[in-house]
Write a protein that holds these residues in place. Structure first.
Motif, mmCIF file in Angstrom:
data_model
loop_
_atom_site.group_PDB
_atom_site.id
_atom_site.type_symbol
_atom_site.label_atom_id
_atom_site.label_comp_id
_atom_site.label_asym_id
_atom_site.label_seq_id
_atom_site.Cartn_x
_atom_site.Cartn_y
_atom_site.Cartn_z
ATOM 1 N N ALA A 71 36.868 53.350 98.171
ATOM 2 C CA ALA A 71 36.071 53.921 97.084
ATOM 3 C C ALA A 71 36.577 55.307 96.692
ATOM 4 C CB ALA A 71 34.607 54.013 97.496
ATOM 5 N N ASP A 72 36.783 55.491 95.378
ATOM 6 C CA ASP A 72 37.020 56.847 94.875
ATOM 7 C C ASP A 72 35.668 57.458 94.521
ATOM 8 O OD1 ASP A 72 36.316 55.705 92.447
ATOM 9 O OD2 ASP A 72 38.288 55.901 91.524
ATOM 10 N N SER A 73 35.650 58.523 93.720
ATOM 11 C CA SER A 73 34.389 59.210 93.447
ATOM 12 C C SER A 73 33.505 58.465 92.452
ATOM 13 C CB SER A 73 34.674 60.622 92.912
ATOM 14 O OG SER A 73 35.499 60.562 91.761
ATOM 15 N N ILE A 74 33.998 57.337 91.899
ATOM 16 C CA ILE A 74 33.227 56.585 90.905
ATOM 17 C C ILE A 74 32.774 55.236 91.428
ATOM 18 C CG2 ILE A 74 33.180 55.760 88.510
ATOM 19 C CD1 ILE A 74 35.600 57.532 87.968
ATOM 20 N N GLY A 75 33.646 54.533 92.130
ATOM 21 C CA GLY A 75 33.310 53.192 92.578
ATOM 22 C C GLY A 75 34.386 52.615 93.475
ATOM 23 N N PRO A 76 34.322 51.298 93.756
ATOM 24 C CA PRO A 76 35.235 50.687 94.722
ATOM 25 C C PRO A 76 36.479 50.040 94.120
ATOM 26 C CG PRO A 76 33.455 49.163 94.242
ATOM 27 C CD PRO A 76 33.205 50.394 93.398
ATOM 28 N N PHE A 77 37.546 50.039 94.918
ATOM 29 C CA PHE A 77 38.706 49.182 94.714
ATOM 30 C C PHE A 77 38.638 48.099 95.792
ATOM 31 C CE2 PHE A 77 40.243 53.451 93.477
ATOM 32 C CZ PHE A 77 40.733 53.195 92.201
ATOM 33 N N TYR A 78 39.117 46.909 95.462
ATOM 34 C CA TYR A 78 39.140 45.825 96.443
ATOM 35 C C TYR A 78 40.599 45.512 96.778
ATOM 36 C CZ TYR A 78 34.285 45.555 95.123
ATOM 37 O OH TYR A 78 32.972 45.882 94.885
ATOM 38 N N VAL A 79 40.912 45.561 98.065
ATOM 39 C CA VAL A 79 42.291 45.487 98.538
ATOM 40 C C VAL A 79 42.424 44.340 99.523
ATOM 41 C CG1 VAL A 79 44.138 46.762 99.698
ATOM 42 C CG2 VAL A 79 42.463 48.006 98.286
ATOM 43 N N THR A 80 43.462 43.517 99.349
ATOM 44 C CA THR A 80 43.747 42.442 100.294
ATOM 45 C C THR A 80 45.161 42.618 100.826
ATOM 46 O OG1 THR A 80 42.304 40.906 99.104
ATOM 47 C CG2 THR A 80 43.859 39.958 100.673
ATOM 48 N N VAL A 81 45.268 42.707 102.162
ATOM 49 C CA VAL A 81 46.559 42.903 102.822
ATOM 50 C C VAL A 81 46.906 41.628 103.581
ATOM 51 C CG1 VAL A 81 47.904 44.424 104.307
ATOM 52 C CG2 VAL A 81 45.865 45.312 103.157
ATOM 53 N N PHE A 82 47.962 40.946 103.135
ATOM 54 C CA PHE A 82 48.340 39.687 103.769
ATOM 55 C C PHE A 82 49.327 39.924 104.907
ATOM 56 C CE2 PHE A 82 47.020 38.341 99.505
ATOM 57 C CZ PHE A 82 46.139 37.316 99.838
ATOM 58 N N ASN A 83 49.303 38.999 105.867
ATOM 59 C CA ASN A 83 50.249 39.029 106.980
ATOM 60 C C ASN A 83 51.561 38.435 106.469
ATOM 61 O OD1 ASN A 83 51.413 39.219 109.456
ATOM 62 N ND2 ASN A 83 50.129 37.678 110.451
ATOM 63 N N SER A 84 52.491 39.302 106.033
ATOM 64 C CA SER A 84 53.705 38.850 105.366
ATOM 65 C C SER A 84 54.937 39.187 106.185
ATOM 66 C CB SER A 84 53.806 39.520 103.983
ATOM 67 O OG SER A 84 55.080 39.352 103.434
ATOM 68 N N GLN A 141 56.664 42.357 104.824
ATOM 69 C CA GLN A 141 56.072 43.646 105.174
ATOM 70 C C GLN A 141 55.241 43.483 106.446
ATOM 71 O OE1 GLN A 141 54.142 44.222 101.266
ATOM 72 N NE2 GLN A 141 55.346 46.095 101.068
ATOM 73 N N PRO A 142 55.918 43.279 107.556
ATOM 74 C CA PRO A 142 55.201 42.936 108.801
ATOM 75 C C PRO A 142 54.281 44.035 109.314
ATOM 76 C CG PRO A 142 57.524 43.411 109.234
ATOM 77 C CD PRO A 142 57.375 43.336 107.751
ATOM 78 N N ASP A 143 54.536 45.298 108.932
ATOM 79 C CA ASP A 143 53.720 46.394 109.438
ATOM 80 C C ASP A 143 52.508 46.701 108.555
ATOM 81 O OD1 ASP A 143 55.532 46.721 111.517
ATOM 82 O OD2 ASP A 143 56.747 48.148 110.371
ATOM 83 N N MET A 144 52.453 46.097 107.366
ATOM 84 C CA MET A 144 51.398 46.451 106.420
ATOM 85 C C MET A 144 50.010 46.060 106.942
ATOM 86 S SD MET A 144 51.028 47.990 103.537
ATOM 87 C CE MET A 144 52.708 47.884 102.945
ATOM 88 N N LYS A 145 49.878 44.834 107.437
ATOM 89 C CA LYS A 145 48.572 44.388 107.928
ATOM 90 C C LYS A 145 48.150 45.165 109.169
ATOM 91 C CE LYS A 145 45.832 40.325 109.106
ATOM 92 N NZ LYS A 145 45.189 40.917 110.303
ATOM 93 N N SER A 146 49.093 45.449 110.053
ATOM 94 C CA SER A 146 48.737 46.205 111.262
ATOM 95 C C SER A 146 48.273 47.609 110.900
ATOM 96 C CB SER A 146 49.930 46.270 112.226
ATOM 97 O OG SER A 146 51.044 46.902 111.622
ATOM 98 N N THR A 147 48.880 48.198 109.864
ATOM 99 C CA THR A 147 48.421 49.510 109.385
ATOM 100 C C THR A 147 46.997 49.414 108.863
ATOM 101 O OG1 THR A 147 50.665 50.191 108.777
ATOM 102 C CG2 THR A 147 48.839 51.378 107.738
ATOM 103 N N ALA A 148 46.737 48.389 108.055
ATOM 104 C CA ALA A 148 45.382 48.206 107.511
ATOM 105 C C ALA A 148 44.370 47.974 108.630
ATOM 106 C CB ALA A 148 45.368 47.039 106.536
ATOM 107 N N ASP A 149 44.768 47.207 109.638
ATOM 108 C CA ASP A 149 43.849 46.887 110.734
ATOM 109 C C ASP A 149 43.440 48.122 111.528
ATOM 110 O OD1 ASP A 149 44.103 44.292 109.961
ATOM 111 O OD2 ASP A 149 45.329 43.641 111.663
ATOM 112 N N THR A 150 44.308 49.129 111.571
ATOM 113 C CA THR A 150 44.009 50.328 112.364
ATOM 114 C C THR A 150 43.239 51.393 111.580
ATOM 115 O OG1 THR A 150 46.152 51.329 111.801
ATOM 116 C CG2 THR A 150 46.044 49.981 113.802
ATOM 117 N N LEU A 151 43.045 51.179 110.279
ATOM 118 C CA LEU A 151 42.275 52.150 109.494
ATOM 119 C C LEU A 151 40.826 52.178 109.961
ATOM 120 C CD1 LEU A 151 43.575 51.419 105.870
ATOM 121 C CD2 LEU A 151 44.122 53.405 107.285
ATOM 122 N N GLU A 152 40.264 53.373 109.974
ATOM 123 C CA GLU A 152 38.863 53.538 110.355
ATOM 124 C C GLU A 152 38.007 53.675 109.101
ATOM 125 O OE1 GLU A 152 37.804 53.364 113.381
ATOM 126 O OE2 GLU A 152 39.736 53.420 114.445
#
Length: 274
Positions: free
Chosen positions: A68-81, A84-95
């Motif tokens: 979410a920015d200061s107005i509303g939400p973005f919807y993001v989907t990170v596939f296990n590809s 980009q093998p590290d992309m999903k693991s990065t997303a998984d570790t976000l708090e």
């Protein structure tokens, strides 16, 4: 065979993306995702967004994020590809409540009723601190307001004319956005959009003043630069002193504009706008 030019990433707010209702047709014989045209006339396939992680759902093959920015939400989907093998693991570790900037591709889905849903498939996820989040929010807001001003000027003309808008000091991109807005979103509530992004901004007054001074430097360079030699540093400093900015502040503003790719040095202490 000629290689295709990589599409540039465009800074977009959640409202600009959410209110998008126009998807370009993919030319016959071409493959890939289509461009979308936003209410501000931005033609976008790849984008940059910043915000705070407000939700996360982890599955085996993909991870879904709400940012979410200061107005509303973005919807993001990170596939296990595999690409980009590290992309999903990065997303998984976000708090949750962690600040991020995401560069990614627009993915659209249109229902039988004509409703458009837009998702972001990331190409890069970057953690940022609170200062950088406010900075990128300010930059995104400035880009949007410039487009809104260009739309307003284009609307005053007897007939749309890109050359006239460029002559007023707007960029080719801003003029093209104004033309696309008038073609696809003529009845859109542009004033309501401006009120939404300005009222939702939580940028402190001091930072807002800095953004205003930075815009002053940029516009001075843009309108006073010699076509070949650029704008003299001494002239910029003298002009900004009239705006109550000392030489050290002006140097910092020039550095910021340079790092953002808004200006460049054509020779020692001579600047031109991009």
């Amino acid at each position: 065979m000629m290689s295709r030019k990589r599409e540039s990433s465009k800074w977009i707010s959640s409202k600009e993306l959410k209110d998008t209702t126009f998807i370009e047709e993919i030319p016959e014989g071409e493959r890939g995702k289509p461009f979308v045209i936003t209410p501000l006339g931005t033609r976008v396939k790849r984008l940059l967004v910043s915000g705070i992680v407000t939700a996360k759902g982890i599955e085996e093959n993909y991870t879904k994020l709400t940012v979410a920015d200061s107005i509303g939400p973005f919807y993001v989907t990170v596939f296990n590809s595999e690409y980009q093998p590290d992309m999903k693991s990065t997303a998984d570790t976000l708090e949750l409540n962690e600040s991020v900037t995401i560069m990614g591709r627009v993915n659209t889905f249109k229902t039988d009723d004509g409703v458009i849903y837009i998702n972001i498939n990331p190409e890069k996820i970057m953690r940022v601190d609170a200062v950088m989040l406010k900075y990128w929010t300010s930059r995104c807001q400035r880009i949007a307001i410039r487009k809104i001003l260009a739309i307003g000027e284009m609307s005053k003309l007897d007939s749309p004319d890109k050359a006239k808008l460029v002559a007023m000091g707007y960029s080719d991109e801003e003029a093209d956005c104004a033309l696309r807005h008038l073609e696809h979103y003529k009845s859109y509530d542009i004033q309501g959009f401006r009120e939404a992004i300005t009222s939702a901004s939580n940028i402190p007054v001091g930072e807002a003043e800095d953004a205003s001074l930075k815009e002053e430097v940029f516009q001075f360079i843009k309108t006073h630069a010699d076509p070949q030699k650029g704008c003299r540093y001494e002239d910029i400093v003298a002009h900004m002193k009239e705006k109550n900015a000392d030489q050290a502040e002006t140097d910092e503003l020039l550095n910021m504009l340079g790092s953002e790719g808004e200006i460049y040095e054509v020779a020692l202490k001579r600047y031109k706008a991009v």
